[in-house]
Design a protein around this motif. Structure first.
Motif, short mmCIF file in Angstrom:
data_model
loop_
_atom_site.label_atom_id
_atom_site.label_comp_id
_atom_site.label_asym_id
_atom_site.label_seq_id
_atom_site.Cartn_x
_atom_site.Cartn_y
_atom_site.Cartn_z
N GLY A 47 0.80 -1.21 0.00
CA GLY A 47 0.00 0.00 0.00
C GLY A 47 0.84 1.27 0.00
N GLN A 70 2.08 1.77 -3.53
CA GLN A 70 1.00 2.25 -4.40
C GLN A 70 0.87 3.77 -4.28
OE1 GLN A 70 -2.17 -0.57 -3.04
NE2 GLN A 70 -2.62 -0.75 -5.23
N ALA A 123 1.78 6.43 -7.23
CA ALA A 123 0.70 7.33 -7.68
C ALA A 123 1.13 8.79 -7.56
CB ALA A 123 -0.56 7.08 -6.85
N ALA A 146 4.52 -1.83 -11.93
CA ALA A 146 3.50 -1.12 -11.15
C ALA A 146 2.16 -1.86 -11.18
CB ALA A 146 3.34 0.32 -11.63
N GLU A 147 2.23 -3.18 -11.24
CA GLU A 147 1.03 -4.00 -11.15
C GLU A 147 0.98 -4.59 -9.74
OE1 GLU A 147 1.49 -6.83 -14.24
OE2 GLU A 147 1.25 -5.36 -15.86
N PHE A 148 -0.15 -4.36 -9.07
CA PHE A 148 -0.26 -4.70 -7.66
C PHE A 148 -1.27 -5.82 -7.42
CE2 PHE A 148 1.04 -0.27 -7.83
CZ PHE A 148 2.00 -0.17 -6.84
N LEU A 181 4.09 -6.53 -5.66
CA LEU A 181 4.29 -5.45 -6.62
C LEU A 181 5.21 -6.00 -7.70
CD1 LEU A 181 4.45 -2.57 -7.78
CD2 LEU A 181 6.19 -2.05 -6.04
N THR A 225 9.23 -2.86 -11.14
CA THR A 225 8.78 -1.59 -11.70
C THR A 225 9.96 -0.71 -12.09
OG1 THR A 225 6.79 -1.69 -10.33
CG2 THR A 225 7.37 0.46 -11.23
#
Length: 475
Positions: A331, A334, A338, A351-353, A358, A361
């Motif tokens: 979290g 993320q 962002a 950046a795929e969660f 994760l 990235t």
């Protein structure tokens, strides 16, 4: 379900409280872990102090032989121990085996160092009027060492506390990370089998916030050695007083790639440095500064290599990257990613969660003020930045308040030596990533990355007092 106990004075003791240990990858409950209180820690410290009175008198040979036995036992149990890492830390099994190999080497270096802790003669007659004196120094064990260790290398970073301490005759109270107690607990069995006297190793599991005051401030504690966050390290430093302390804290390690370096020979190594153990490594490669003339090609190759990595179950031998240590850490990343995207950062891949993972990235178009650049991410994320001159790249590396390891790739000797002098770091790796470490080299940062050195020989210096002795040869 496994239920653990505290290891105090060579016996397993029930704690009044427990906590549930869950798998970072699956979320399943792995064990109920004993949760020590401050009274438990006090008893452990007092027991270690009593054991020290005898252990300090053992011979270097005896201590070395005990550590060699630890090495032999760990070699035989290596696969089993790696599986413990996979379950409690979500460390891919291949990476776990590699950590065990390093851990074994650390204990072997410690065994060898037990026989090499020496002083020096001092030429007393170098002072005017002194003709009848002999002077020499020797290293003396301190006593009880409080060792507080992190989750990311729960075998090897424990070894960097225990090995040097036992090599010179200290005793240790160990408080492992709450997420990785099982790897510490199994070492109690191994040291017992190897012949370490009862009381020399005490293991108290539980909350660092609850136990750290006693671990640091008890009058029998003569040395604190801590690996973890900068915020906690600063608090410990304030409490420790005149006791010795070693702090191995954070980093946001960087490497410079000069145009003289062959990209195709660098990329796979850099990818491994950025994403090994999901980037949860103090010297994980977080920032890559690439000369503008080769930047586009480097990014292309780096992204292509990153996309080959497989995210999955740590017990699967094909897994390259597994879960982060806790969903809260996912979290956090993320939110940081962002925020960086709002500020203009571009996600080149990843950046795929999921709740617990994760994907590796790669981020471009970053600025030095973004959290993913200026703070320690401790996650599988790397930023690639273009620069025009070597001096500019060095300045960008040095902007950080952290300085553990740094690296540079170049085939120009003068540039390599210039960078070695100008980079503000505890160690500079020429033609390698800053994630490189072997266990007998000096290891420790500058600025906010730490205080003191590890590496077996250097840890022994931090875990002993230097005593000077002089003899007057005539009356």
């Amino acid at each position: 379900m496994q239920e653990t106990k505290l290891w105090i004075n060579g016996q397993w003791e029930q704690a009044q409280r427990t906590y549930e240990l869950t798998s970072p990858y699956s979320g399943e409950v792995l064990a109920k872990v004993a949760k020590a209180n401050s009274q438990d820690v006090e008893r452990a410290i007092e027991g270690a102090h009593q054991a020290f009175q005898t252990f300090k008198k053992t011979t270097a040979y005896e201590r070395a032989e005990m550590l060699y036995k630890v090495v032999d036992i760990m070699r035989k149990r290596k696969q089993e121990l790696a599986e413990i890492l996979a379950k409690e830390a979500a460390k891919p099994i291949s990476a776990g085996v590699a950590e065990l190999d390093r851990t074994i080497a650390t204990y072997q270096f410690s065994a060898e160092a037990a026989k090499q802790s020496t002083g020096e003669t001092v030429p007393m007659d170098a002072a005017p009027g002194i003709t009848d004196r002999i002077g020499y120094t020797k290293r003396i064990p301190l006593g009880v060492v409080s060792a507080i260790t992190p989750f990311n290398f729960p075998f090897n970073l424990v070894a960097h506390k225990l090995g040097p301490a036992f090599a010179v005759g200290n005793t240790v109270v160990l408080k492992p990370a709450t997420q990785t107690p099982l790897s510490a607990i199994v070492m109690a069995e191994i040291f017992k089998e190897a012949g370490l006297p009862d009381g020399c190793l005490q293991i108290v599991t539980g909350s660092g916030g609850e136990l750290s005051d006693t671990l640091v401030a008890h009058p029998h504690v003569k040395k604190v050695t801590f690996t973890g966050s900068g915020a906690v390290g600063l608090k410990l430093k304030e409490k420790v007083g005149l006791r010795k302390i070693t702090l191995e804290l954070g980093s946001n390690a960087a490497v410079i790639v000069e145009p003289s370096a062959p990209i195709e020979k660098i990329v796979s190594r850099a990818v491994s440095g950025a994403f090994g153990f999901a980037g949860q490594v103090c010297i994980s490669l977080q920032r890559i500064y690439v000369h503008a003339s080769i930047y586009d090609e480097f990014v292309r190759q780096f992204v292509m290599e990153t996309k080959k990595l497989r995210v999955g179950d740590p017990l699967d031998t094909n897994t390259d990257v597994s879960a982060m240590i806790h969903p809260n850490e996912v979290g956090r990343m993320q939110a940081w990613i962002a925020e960086a995207k709002i500020q203009g950062a571009v996600i080149a891949t990843g950046a795929e969660f999921t709740e617990r993972t994760l994907s590796p990235t790669v981020v471009t178009n970053v600025t030095a003020q973004m959290k993913i650049v200026c703070e320690e991410t401790f996650a599988p994320i790397v930023s690639i930045v273009s620069y025009e001159t070597l001096a500019e790249a060095i300045a960008l590396v040095n902007e950080s308040e952290l300085g553990l390891n740094a690296g540079i790739y170049t085939n120009v000797l003068t540039d390599a030596m210039y960078a070695a002098d100008e980079l503000e770091a505890g160690a500079v790796m020429i033609n390698d990533i800053p994630t490189f470490r072997v266990d007998h080299m000096p290891y420790g940062g500058v600025k906010m990355s730490g205080y003191g050195k590890e590496g077996v020989k250097y840890a022994i210096e931090e875990m002993t007092n230097l005593k000077f002795i002089t003899i007057k040869t005539t009356f």
